[in-house]
Design an enzyme around this catalytic site. Structure first.
Site, PDB file in Angstrom:
ATOM      1  N   VAL A 119       9.405  11.392 -22.776  1.00 55.35           N
ATOM      2  CA  VAL A 119       9.356  12.663 -22.057  1.00 55.35           C
ATOM      3  C   VAL A 119       9.547  12.445 -20.562  1.00 55.35           C
ATOM      4  O   VAL A 119      10.173  13.244 -19.865  1.00 55.35           O
ATOM      5  CB  VAL A 119       8.025  13.392 -22.349  1.00 55.35           C
ATOM      6  CG1 VAL A 119       7.882  14.631 -21.472  1.00 55.35           C
ATOM      7  CG2 VAL A 119       7.955  13.778 -23.828  1.00 55.35           C
ATOM      8  N   ASN A 153      -2.339   6.628 -13.960  1.00 53.31           N
ATOM      9  CA  ASN A 153      -1.340   6.170 -14.919  1.00 53.31           C
ATOM     10  C   ASN A 153      -0.348   5.236 -14.233  1.00 53.31           C
ATOM     11  O   ASN A 153       0.624   5.683 -13.629  1.00 53.31           O
ATOM     12  CB  ASN A 153      -0.608   7.356 -15.538  1.00 53.31           C
ATOM     13  CG  ASN A 153       0.395   6.915 -16.582  1.00 53.31           C
ATOM     14  OD1 ASN A 153       0.449   5.749 -16.949  1.00 53.31           O
ATOM     15  ND2 ASN A 153       1.204   7.845 -17.061  1.00 53.31           N
ATOM     16  N   ASN A 194      -1.873   2.227 -23.279  1.00 54.31           N
ATOM     17  CA  ASN A 194      -0.801   3.192 -23.245  1.00 54.31           C
ATOM     18  C   ASN A 194       0.197   2.787 -24.335  1.00 54.31           C
ATOM     19  O   ASN A 194      -0.034   1.835 -25.076  1.00 54.31           O
ATOM     20  CB  ASN A 194      -0.148   3.199 -21.854  1.00 54.31           C
ATOM     21  CG  ASN A 194       0.493   4.541 -21.539  1.00 54.31           C
ATOM     22  OD1 ASN A 194       1.046   5.203 -22.409  1.00 54.31           O
ATOM     23  ND2 ASN A 194       0.429   4.937 -20.283  1.00 54.31           N
ATOM     24  N   CYS A 238       2.947   3.960 -17.752  1.00 52.03           N
ATOM     25  CA  CYS A 238       3.901   4.654 -18.609  1.00 52.03           C
ATOM     26  C   CYS A 238       5.245   3.949 -18.614  1.00 52.03           C
ATOM     27  O   CYS A 238       5.854   3.767 -17.564  1.00 52.03           O
ATOM     28  CB  CYS A 238       4.089   6.093 -18.151  1.00 52.03           C
ATOM     29  SG  CYS A 238       5.219   6.998 -19.208  1.00 52.03           S
ATOM     30  N   GLY A 257       0.739   6.133 -32.207  1.00 49.94           N
ATOM     31  CA  GLY A 257       0.367   6.474 -33.573  1.00 49.94           C
ATOM     32  C   GLY A 257      -0.312   5.321 -34.289  1.00 49.94           C
ATOM     33  O   GLY A 257      -0.526   4.245 -33.723  1.00 49.94           O
TER      34      GLY A 257
END
Length: 300
Positions: free
Chosen positions: A70, A125, A190, A128, A215
């Site tokens: 994203v 963060n 992360n 990422c 996941g």
């Protein structure tokens, strides 16, 4: 029975929050989840200016999980302060604001603007894998991580949580760098950097070529890293990575996490966090556990 936990002096009623980027700022989920039931709501990453994010497609399914690129799309700190924080303040939950940036000054700018806000904790963060400049460099270089932690800590009024990247050789080296820089807590892990190719279209499944894999498939890796970091530093840890049930969450706590974040599972079951909280409570009753701290880091 006590399920409350303390993260750098901020007491959460239970150890369950949500992983940044999987829950918006709570508005999208408030029809499915009583936000006041959560120990904390962790917001999507917010930058000093609006970010458009990466080109589409940005999401792909993977075995036992998903991959996203994203690119931290967000409306910027000004809109966040005007719209999102007042919404969250209406609920009886702690607020963890995830902060992102492309330079040290970007991070400091956001942190300073949050100084007098109702945010309880700031999650920085630096890990990422979708941001080509800033984040990935800070998260993968211990010296850079030390410096950004030190600068953010100096500017912040709230306790800071440094969110660590798993895309490193030694996660404990990064944890120690963040601790030395003045971090009040750590969150990990992360997403892991991955790639998927559509063999029929003969092109990458996401336009960014690579994306962050999350996941259930990454959970054993995350549990291992939480355990290693818990042994290496004295900071409270928020563990995350593939949590989809109370059993998963308890595994992280037994590995040494003080709290846990539920991420990708929110997309499959919007009320999964409530199931996790209820399941932890039932486990404690069944096992005769009076305080959740009794099982924290209980494996050795």
């Amino acid at each position: 029975m006590n399920m409350s936990v303390d993260i750098a002096g901020v007491v959460m009623k239970n150890p369950v929050t949500v992983a940044s980027g999987t829950f918006g700022s709570g508005m999208e989920y408030s029809d499915f989840v009583d936000l006041s039931a959560l120990g904390a709501v962790t917001t999507k990453g917010v930058a000093n200016i609006p970010w458009q994010g990466n080109p589409t497609p940005r999401i792909a399914e993977t075995p036992s999980g998903m991959m996203n690129a994203v690119g931290l799309q967000n409306p910027g700190i000004d809109t966040f302060l005007e719209r999102d924080l007042p919404f969250l303040k209406g609920y009886d939950t702690k607020i963890i604001v995830n902060v992102c940036g492309k330079s040290e000054d970007d991070y400091v700018d956001v942190v300073e603007k949050l100084a007098d806000s109702p945010a309880d904790l700031l999650e920085i963060n630096v890990s990422c894998p979708n941001v080509k400049e800033g984040g990935i460099a800070f998260g993968q270089n211990p010296d850079a991580l030390f410096e950004i932690t030190k600068k953010v800590k100096k500017a912040a009024k709230q306790p800071i949580i440094m969110k660590l990247s798993p895309n490193v050789t030694d996660i404990t080296e990064m944890a120690r760098a963040a601790e030395a820089g003045g971090a009040d807590a750590l969150s990990l892990i992360n997403t892991l950097t991955g790639m998927k190719i559509d063999i029929y279209k003969r092109r990458f499944a996401v336009a960014n070529k690579t994306g962050g894999v999350s996941g259930p498939a990454i959970r054993p890796i995350a549990v291992r890293m939480v355990y290693q970091v818990a042994k290496a530093v004295k900071l409270p840890i928020i563990g995350m990575g593939g949590i989809a049930s109370a059993e998963d969450a308890i595994e992280f706590i037994m590995a040494g996490a003080t709290a846990v974040s539920v991420g990708t599972a929110n997309f499959r079951n919007p009320s999964v966090t409530l199931d996790v909280i209820k399941g932890i409570e039932e486990f404690m009753k069944a096992q005769g556990i009076n305080d959740i701290s009794e099982i924290r880091g209980c494996v050795d």
